[in-house]
Each structure stands twice: as C-alpha cells, then as structure tokens.
Design a protein around this motif. Structure first.
Motif, PDB file in Angstrom:
ATOM      1  N   ALA A 149      29.201  -7.842  51.769  1.00  0.00           N
ATOM      2  CA  ALA A 149      28.696  -7.013  50.793  1.00  0.00           C
ATOM      3  C   ALA A 149      27.384  -7.459  50.630  1.00  0.00           C
ATOM      4  CB  ALA A 149      29.651  -7.183  49.572  1.00  0.00           C
ATOM      5  N   LYS A 150      27.105  -8.985  50.280  1.00  0.00           N
ATOM      6  CA  LYS A 150      25.836  -9.423  50.133  1.00  0.00           C
ATOM      7  C   LYS A 150      24.769  -8.858  51.078  1.00  0.00           C
ATOM      8  CE  LYS A 150      23.560 -13.774  49.469  1.00  0.00           C
ATOM      9  NZ  LYS A 150      23.497 -15.415  49.229  1.00  0.00           N
ATOM     10  N   GLU A 151      25.251  -8.940  52.462  1.00  0.00           N
ATOM     11  CA  GLU A 151      24.333  -8.952  53.538  1.00  0.00           C
ATOM     12  C   GLU A 151      23.897  -7.267  53.403  1.00  0.00           C
ATOM     13  OE1 GLU A 151      24.877  -9.653  57.940  1.00  0.00           O
ATOM     14  OE2 GLU A 151      25.771  -7.561  57.707  1.00  0.00           O
ATOM     15  N   LEU A 152      24.851  -6.364  52.976  1.00  0.00           N
ATOM     16  CA  LEU A 152      24.322  -4.956  53.002  1.00  0.00           C
ATOM     17  C   LEU A 152      23.407  -4.628  51.826  1.00  0.00           C
ATOM     18  CD1 LEU A 152      27.843  -3.345  53.645  1.00  0.00           C
ATOM     19  CD2 LEU A 152      25.929  -3.101  54.991  1.00  0.00           C
ATOM     20  N   ILE A 153      23.627  -5.397  50.580  1.00  0.00           N
ATOM     21  CA  ILE A 153      22.751  -5.375  49.401  1.00  0.00           C
ATOM     22  C   ILE A 153      21.352  -5.846  49.813  1.00  0.00           C
ATOM     23  CG2 ILE A 153      22.188  -6.232  46.981  1.00  0.00           C
ATOM     24  CD1 ILE A 153      25.379  -5.911  46.684  1.00  0.00           C
ATOM     25  N   GLU A 154      21.396  -6.898  50.566  1.00  0.00           N
ATOM     26  CA  GLU A 154      20.132  -7.416  50.807  1.00  0.00           C
ATOM     27  C   GLU A 154      19.339  -6.553  51.728  1.00  0.00           C
ATOM     28  OE1 GLU A 154      20.886 -11.470  52.472  1.00  0.00           O
ATOM     29  OE2 GLU A 154      21.208 -12.301  50.573  1.00  0.00           O
ATOM     30  N   GLU A 155      20.116  -6.013  52.869  1.00  0.00           N
ATOM     31  CA  GLU A 155      19.375  -4.815  53.925  1.00  0.00           C
ATOM     32  C   GLU A 155      18.946  -3.705  53.102  1.00  0.00           C
ATOM     33  OE1 GLU A 155      21.061  -3.993  57.483  1.00  0.00           O
ATOM     34  OE2 GLU A 155      22.649  -5.775  57.470  1.00  0.00           O
ATOM     35  N   TYR A 196      11.798   8.089  47.581  1.00  0.00           N
ATOM     36  CA  TYR A 196      13.356   8.101  47.696  1.00  0.00           C
ATOM     37  C   TYR A 196      14.052   8.561  49.021  1.00  0.00           C
ATOM     38  CZ  TYR A 196      12.590   6.702  42.849  1.00  0.00           C
ATOM     39  OH  TYR A 196      12.337   6.173  41.688  1.00  0.00           O
ATOM     40  N   GLN A 197      13.688   9.497  49.344  1.00  0.00           N
ATOM     41  CA  GLN A 197      14.081  10.183  50.722  1.00  0.00           C
ATOM     42  C   GLN A 197      14.285   9.274  51.725  1.00  0.00           C
ATOM     43  OE1 GLN A 197      12.536  13.985  52.159  1.00  0.00           O
ATOM     44  NE2 GLN A 197      14.455  14.460  53.301  1.00  0.00           N
ATOM     45  N   CYS A 201      19.270   3.827  53.949  1.00  0.00           N
ATOM     46  CA  CYS A 201      20.745   3.221  53.496  1.00  0.00           C
ATOM     47  C   CYS A 201      21.541   4.039  54.567  1.00  0.00           C
ATOM     48  CB  CYS A 201      20.931   3.595  52.108  1.00  0.00           C
ATOM     49  SG  CYS A 201      20.135   2.522  51.057  1.00  0.00           S
ATOM     50  N   ALA A 202      21.548   5.271  54.584  1.00  0.00           N
ATOM     51  CA  ALA A 202      22.615   5.783  55.600  1.00  0.00           C
ATOM     52  C   ALA A 202      22.406   5.536  56.961  1.00  0.00           C
ATOM     53  CB  ALA A 202      22.074   7.518  55.707  1.00  0.00           C
TER      54      ALA A 202
END
Length: 65
Positions: free
Chosen positions: A7-13, A23-24, A30-31
C-alpha cells in the motif's frame, strides 16, 4: 511483500511531484501502475485465492493510510 508495504509503495508511486501535470496524464499513469501490479501477480503464478486475499489486505491498508 506485506500488504501494508505494498500500500505504501503504491501511494508513493502514484504521488505526483509535478504541479503542471494534467489530470488525464495522472489518471493514465495510475491506471498503468495498477495494471502492471495485476500483471506482476499473475506472472508470479500465485493461486487466485491468495491473490484475492492479498489485494483485499492492500486495499484495507490504502484506506487506513
């Protein structure tokens, strides 16, 4: 990797350091990160139940973060 660490890794990425980004572009990035994670789990050959439980734990950690 432990769900909390993933979870921490994904948030950092998925944290963007560029204020000028669109935004796009951020959504696409993210996708791609999410799809790469799915592909990685499939390539590791873990049984589906283990994958399901693992990603549910990661989701819980993301919600708590």
């Amino acid at each position: 990797m432990e769900p909390k660490d993933k979870a921490k890794e994904l948030i950092e990425e998925m944290t963007f350091r560029c204020n000028e980004c669109h935004y796009q572009d951020n959504a696409r990035r993210c996708a791609i990160i999410a799809v790469n994670e799915i592909i990685s789990v499939i390539e590791n050959g873990n049984p589906i139940e283990i994958q399901y439980n693992y990603w549910n734990e990661v989701k819980k950690e993301l919600i708590k973060y």
